[in-house]
Design an enzyme around this catalytic site. Sequence first.
Site, PDB file in Angstrom:
ATOM      1  N   HIS A   1      -0.709   5.636 -13.377  1.00  0.00           N
ATOM      2  CA  HIS A   1      -2.023   5.029 -13.603  1.00  0.00           C
ATOM      3  C   HIS A   1      -3.080   6.068 -13.974  1.00  0.00           C
ATOM      4  O   HIS A   1      -2.881   7.277 -13.806  1.00  0.00           O
ATOM      5  CB  HIS A   1      -2.468   4.283 -12.347  1.00  0.00           C
ATOM      6  CG  HIS A   1      -2.545   5.172 -11.134  1.00  0.00           C
ATOM      7  ND1 HIS A   1      -3.617   5.995 -10.879  1.00  0.00           N
ATOM      8  CD2 HIS A   1      -1.664   5.370 -10.115  1.00  0.00           C
ATOM      9  CE1 HIS A   1      -3.416   6.659  -9.756  1.00  0.00           C
ATOM     10  NE2 HIS A   1      -2.234   6.301  -9.268  1.00  0.00           N
TER      11      HIS A   1
ATOM     12  N   GLU B   1       3.053   2.556  -4.408  1.00  0.00           N
ATOM     13  CA  GLU B   1       3.140   3.927  -3.926  1.00  0.00           C
ATOM     14  C   GLU B   1       3.651   3.952  -2.488  1.00  0.00           C
ATOM     15  O   GLU B   1       3.692   2.921  -1.808  1.00  0.00           O
ATOM     16  CB  GLU B   1       1.768   4.594  -4.030  1.00  0.00           C
ATOM     17  CG  GLU B   1       1.731   6.073  -3.662  1.00  0.00           C
ATOM     18  CD  GLU B   1       2.656   6.953  -4.507  1.00  0.00           C
ATOM     19  OE1 GLU B   1       3.888   6.805  -4.371  1.00  0.00           O
ATOM     20  OE2 GLU B   1       2.150   7.801  -5.265  1.00  0.00           O
TER      21      GLU B   1
END
Length: 206
Positions: free
Chosen positions: A9, A83
């Site tokens: 990202h 994550e």
Amino acid sequence: MIELVVIRHGQSLADIEGRHEGRADFPLTDLGREQAEKLSEWLKERYTFDMIVSSPLKRAKETAEIIGHKMNQPVVFNEDLMECNNGVLAGLLREEVKRNYPEPEGGRKYFQAVEKGESLIDLRSRAEYFLANLLHSIKDREDKTTICIVSHGGLTTMLYRSFLNLPIDTNIWLASGDTGVHLWRIKDDKKIIVFSNMQEHLQVND
């Protein structure tokens, strides 16, 4: 042939505030959105995706949706791409973590998790499951298949280890900068790392 375009990202609010992110759900910064826009332009000139799949955490979700909008494609969200669950550390300033949750002498072992979090073995297991499931779902396709995967630095390292069948206790980590792109291929049963952490799109001036 299968191509996996694996993307971290863009810059998030936690990045500039010096916080432990993990499962803390911070959005992209304005710069992060600009990075994702530049990336989406770069991708559109080079790839046609059969699927865009992303972590549902805001920083990855926003990045993936910018890409999807540019490519005129929907985004599929998969929690296995989130994550590492960093438990009680999520969202804390790095100074707070050092003060209140110091690592044990010698660091945490691969099998040890922070309080309310997951270990690196747990993270590797999620990556293994995601990759195996994805590759199984497209194994019978005869045409070239290109999948865009938008995730996070830690999870991308685990996908990399899984892709190359590296040992569970390896100390190899994969650098992934803001909107860094990794290209992996499977061709004639060969696994090929074409490039890693490509960020040339960020050099483009408006």
